[in-house]
Structure formats: structure tokens, C-alpha cells
Design a protein around this motif. Structure first.
Motif, PDB file in Angstrom:
ATOM      1  N   VAL A 141       0.845  -1.200   0.000  1.00 37.23           N
ATOM      2  CA  VAL A 141       0.000   0.000   0.000  1.00 37.23           C
ATOM      3  C   VAL A 141       0.876   1.245   0.000  1.00 37.23           C
ATOM      4  CG1 VAL A 141      -1.789   1.285   1.225  1.00 37.23           C
ATOM      5  CG2 VAL A 141      -1.857  -1.219   1.194  1.00 37.23           C
ATOM      6  N   VAL A 142       1.933   1.232   0.830  1.00 36.89           N
ATOM      7  CA  VAL A 142       2.849   2.376   0.897  1.00 36.89           C
ATOM      8  C   VAL A 142       3.506   2.610  -0.459  1.00 36.89           C
ATOM      9  CG1 VAL A 142       4.950   3.279   1.962  1.00 36.89           C
ATOM     10  CG2 VAL A 142       3.282   2.057   3.360  1.00 36.89           C
ATOM     11  N   GLU A 143       3.942   1.535  -1.098  1.00 35.81           N
ATOM     12  CA  GLU A 143       4.587   1.657  -2.404  1.00 35.81           C
ATOM     13  C   GLU A 143       3.604   2.166  -3.454  1.00 35.81           C
ATOM     14  OE1 GLU A 143       7.713   1.793  -4.923  1.00 35.81           O
ATOM     15  OE2 GLU A 143       7.768   1.322  -2.773  1.00 35.81           O
ATOM     16  N   ALA A 144       2.368   1.667  -3.402  1.00 35.20           N
ATOM     17  CA  ALA A 144       1.350   2.085  -4.369  1.00 35.20           C
ATOM     18  C   ALA A 144       0.967   3.552  -4.190  1.00 35.20           C
ATOM     19  CB  ALA A 144       0.113   1.203  -4.238  1.00 35.20           C
ATOM     20  N   LEU A 145       1.078   4.069  -2.972  1.00 32.66           N
ATOM     21  CA  LEU A 145       0.760   5.475  -2.708  1.00 32.66           C
ATOM     22  C   LEU A 145       1.645   6.420  -3.523  1.00 32.66           C
ATOM     23  CD1 LEU A 145       0.158   5.593   1.164  1.00 32.66           C
ATOM     24  CD2 LEU A 145      -1.447   6.344  -0.599  1.00 32.66           C
ATOM     25  N   LYS A 146       2.879   5.976  -3.806  1.00 36.30           N
ATOM     26  CA  LYS A 146       3.814   6.817  -4.542  1.00 36.30           C
ATOM     27  C   LYS A 146       3.378   7.025  -5.995  1.00 36.30           C
ATOM     28  CE  LYS A 146       7.744   5.241  -1.751  1.00 36.30           C
ATOM     29  NZ  LYS A 146       9.075   4.581  -1.774  1.00 36.30           N
ATOM     30  N   HIS A 147       2.409   6.224  -6.451  1.00 37.60           N
ATOM     31  CA  HIS A 147       2.016   6.274  -7.856  1.00 37.60           C
ATOM     32  C   HIS A 147       0.585   6.763  -8.065  1.00 37.60           C
ATOM     33  CE1 HIS A 147       5.727   4.090  -8.678  1.00 37.60           C
ATOM     34  NE2 HIS A 147       5.386   3.220  -7.738  1.00 37.60           N
ATOM     35  N   VAL A 158      -4.200  15.361  -6.255  1.00 39.91           N
ATOM     36  CA  VAL A 158      -3.508  14.668  -5.167  1.00 39.91           C
ATOM     37  C   VAL A 158      -2.487  13.707  -5.757  1.00 39.91           C
ATOM     38  CG1 VAL A 158      -3.765  13.158  -3.163  1.00 39.91           C
ATOM     39  CG2 VAL A 158      -5.558  14.836  -3.686  1.00 39.91           C
ATOM     40  N   TRP A 159      -1.240  13.881  -5.379  1.00 42.57           N
ATOM     41  CA  TRP A 159      -0.187  12.975  -5.818  1.00 42.57           C
ATOM     42  C   TRP A 159       0.980  13.066  -4.840  1.00 42.57           C
ATOM     43  CZ3 TRP A 159       4.540  15.256  -7.350  1.00 42.57           C
ATOM     44  CH2 TRP A 159       4.494  16.648  -7.523  1.00 42.57           C
ATOM     45  N   VAL A 167       2.383  17.002  -1.691  1.00 41.42           N
ATOM     46  CA  VAL A 167       2.641  18.392  -2.074  1.00 41.42           C
ATOM     47  C   VAL A 167       2.095  19.311  -0.980  1.00 41.42           C
ATOM     48  CG1 VAL A 167       2.129  20.189  -3.753  1.00 41.42           C
ATOM     49  CG2 VAL A 167       2.528  17.851  -4.520  1.00 41.42           C
ATOM     50  N   ASN A 168       2.909  20.259  -0.538  1.00 39.80           N
ATOM     51  CA  ASN A 168       2.510  21.163   0.545  1.00 39.80           C
ATOM     52  C   ASN A 168       1.666  22.320   0.031  1.00 39.80           C
ATOM     53  OD1 ASN A 168       3.887  19.792   2.638  1.00 39.80           O
ATOM     54  ND2 ASN A 168       5.813  20.685   1.944  1.00 39.80           N
ATOM     55  N   ARG A 169       0.528  22.546   0.702  1.00 42.74           N
ATOM     56  CA  ARG A 169      -0.323  23.700   0.415  1.00 42.74           C
ATOM     57  C   ARG A 169      -0.730  24.325   1.739  1.00 42.74           C
ATOM     58  NH1 ARG A 169      -2.245  19.872  -3.313  1.00 42.74           N
ATOM     59  NH2 ARG A 169      -2.022  20.504  -5.498  1.00 42.74           N
ATOM     60  N   TYR A 191       0.957  29.474   0.175  1.00 41.79           N
ATOM     61  CA  TYR A 191       2.118  28.779  -0.369  1.00 41.79           C
ATOM     62  C   TYR A 191       1.614  27.485  -0.981  1.00 41.79           C
ATOM     63  CZ  TYR A 191       6.381  26.073  -0.844  1.00 41.79           C
ATOM     64  OH  TYR A 191       7.399  25.306  -1.357  1.00 41.79           O
ATOM     65  N   ASP A 192       1.939  27.252  -2.249  1.00 47.44           N
ATOM     66  CA  ASP A 192       1.479  26.063  -2.959  1.00 47.44           C
ATOM     67  C   ASP A 192       2.644  25.473  -3.737  1.00 47.44           C
ATOM     68  OD1 ASP A 192       0.293  24.124  -4.523  1.00 47.44           O
ATOM     69  OD2 ASP A 192      -1.470  25.323  -5.025  1.00 47.44           O
ATOM     70  N   ALA A 193       3.192  24.364  -3.227  1.00 47.85           N
ATOM     71  CA  ALA A 193       4.378  23.750  -3.832  1.00 47.85           C
ATOM     72  C   ALA A 193       4.092  23.089  -5.175  1.00 47.85           C
ATOM     73  CB  ALA A 193       4.978  22.725  -2.873  1.00 47.85           C
ATOM     74  N   SER A 194       2.805  22.959  -5.541  1.00 46.60           N
ATOM     75  CA  SER A 194       2.472  22.335  -6.825  1.00 46.60           C
ATOM     76  C   SER A 194       2.632  23.310  -7.989  1.00 46.60           C
ATOM     77  CB  SER A 194       1.033  21.811  -6.797  1.00 46.60           C
ATOM     78  OG  SER A 194       0.096  22.875  -6.751  1.00 46.60           O
ATOM     79  N   LEU A 195       2.768  24.595  -7.691  1.00 43.06           N
ATOM     80  CA  LEU A 195       2.877  25.619  -8.729  1.00 43.06           C
ATOM     81  C   LEU A 195       4.341  25.830  -9.132  1.00 43.06           C
ATOM     82  CD1 LEU A 195       0.373  28.243  -7.247  1.00 43.06           C
ATOM     83  CD2 LEU A 195      -0.065  26.557  -9.041  1.00 43.06           C
TER      84      LEU A 195
END
Length: 219
Positions: A141-147, A158-159, A167-169, A191-195
Motif C-alpha cells: 500500500v505504501v509503495e502504491a501510494l507513490k504512484h 492529489v499525488w 505536495v505542501n499547500r 504557499y502552494d508547492a504544486s505551482l
């Protein structure tokens, strides 16, 4: 923080610029009749407010049925029919304001992320269903979360990166006095690290109220 605030109020130490951490910058427990004299103008990053589609209808329905012990659709004998003219004023002490929810949005996204991981591990599809014979291990499950990579109903993506970090928001909030005299945690930036790197941080300096109630920083 409560202990520090108590001592600062006791010694009348005011006019200081506080930079708050996520743990207390939007904590209702710090809002007291005297706290604004110390923390007015404080700035800090907070988890953005939740915007969870369908949550309000669900909570309100559950709240109504719990408080009035009724269910409009259930006809079982132990649940009575809802009264048409129930007195809502008797519930005015219940202050569950959904607009104040912040950490709940992270819980919401976490549950969907785990569900997406399980969906992928069990090879689920609309036509075939899921492979229920597979034994799912925690590390899988932990490994699958990365994808995982999906978009929730409010449009937020969400990724996770290769380390599994999200990603921090954050909202940048400012302790201000509202028009009715109440203390508000007003958003004045984000602050939005996805941008892209040059767009991640934004600050509306004109919206900030600094310690002492002014629009300008006092040095």
C-alpha cells in the motif's frame, strides 16, 4: 502556548509580531477576551480550509437525526418520525461550523489516496471488479501510494513524489478583529508547492493588519 500567552498578558507585553506555526495559529482555544492584545496581527501558515463536496449535507442530516432522534426515511419502531416544527433555538450551543474545518481536508484526501492504492493493487475495474483473492501487505500500500494521481471534487490534484511526500499547500493567515468584534483568522496569502517556483508564494500585504491595529509595520 496557552501558558506563554497567560504570562505575556499578565505582564502586559503587547505590540510584538508573532509568527505562528500550524499547531496554534488557528487554534480556537487561544481565543480569549485578552489574547488579541498579545496575538493581534500574528501571521502564520495553516492548512487550507476544507471544501469537501457532500460533507455538509451528510453532517447536517446526521446532526438532525441525532439531536431529534428521528429519521425521515426509516420507519422502524425505535426511530420516530421527524417533527415538522422542531425548535432549532435549543441547539444554538452546538457550534460545529463546517467552514472552520482545516485538517479534515487532509484526512479526506488520505482516505481517497489509500483507496486508490488498494484499487490499483487489487486490479479493480468497472467490468471485472476486484481480485479479492490477493493478500494485501502494508508495504504494498505504501509503495502504491507513490504512484497515485487523482483529482478530488473541488478540483485539487492529489499525488506524491518519489519519497512518498505530499505536495505542501498552506494558507497564510493573519489574526484580525472582525466587524462584530470577534477574532478572525483572515487569509492574506498562500504557499502552494504544486505551482511553478516563481508562483508558489503569494502575499497580499494590503490585507494584513499588523500588531497595534495598523496597516504599516512599526519599527
Amino acid at each position: 502556548m496557552n501558558n506563554l500567552l497567560e504570562q505575556l498578558s499578565l505582564h502586559n507585553i503587547t505590540g510584538r509580531q508573532f509568527i505562528g506555526v500550524e499547531a496554534w495559529i488557528t487554534a480556537d482555544s487561544l481565543v480569549t477576551p485578552t489574547s488579541f492584545s498579545v496575538l493581534g496581527g500574528a501571521l502564520g501558515f495553516a492548512v487550507p480550509k476544507a471544501n469537501i463536496s457532500g460533507l455538509e449535507d451528510f453532517v447536517v442530516r446526521d446532526f438532525w437525526e441525532t439531536e431529534f432522534h428521528c429519521n425521515e426515511t426509516n420507519t422502524e419502531s425505535f426511530i420516530k418520525t421527524c417533527k415538522e416544527n422542531s425548535d432549532l433555538f435549543q441547539l444554538k450551543s452546538d457550534d460545529d461550523d463546517l467552514e472552520k474545518l482545516r485538517s479534515s481536508t487532509n484526512i479526506y484526501k488520505a482516505i481517497y489516496a489509500v483507496a486508490q492504492s488498494l484499487h490499483n493493487i487489487l486490479k479493480c475495474s468497472d467490468s471485472q471488479g476486484c481480485d479479492k483473492a490477493l493478500e494485501v501487505k502494508p508495504w504494498e500500500v505504501v509503495e502504491a501510494l507513490k504512484h497515485v494521481n487523482f483529482t478530488i471534487k473541488n478540483g485539487e490534484r492529489v499525488w506524491f513524489d518519489h519519497t512518498g511526500a505530499a505536495v505542501n499547500r498552506y494558507e497564510l493567515v493573519n489574526w484580525q478583529r472582525g466587524s462584530d468584534g470577534s477574532i478572525e483568522f483572515k487569509p492574506v496569502g498562500y504557499y502552494d508547492a504544486s505551482l511553478p517556483s516563481d508562483q508558489r508564494f503569494a502575499l497580499n500585504t494590503e490585507a494584513i493588519i499588523w500588531p497595534g491595529g495598523g496597516k504599516e509595520v512599526k519599527i
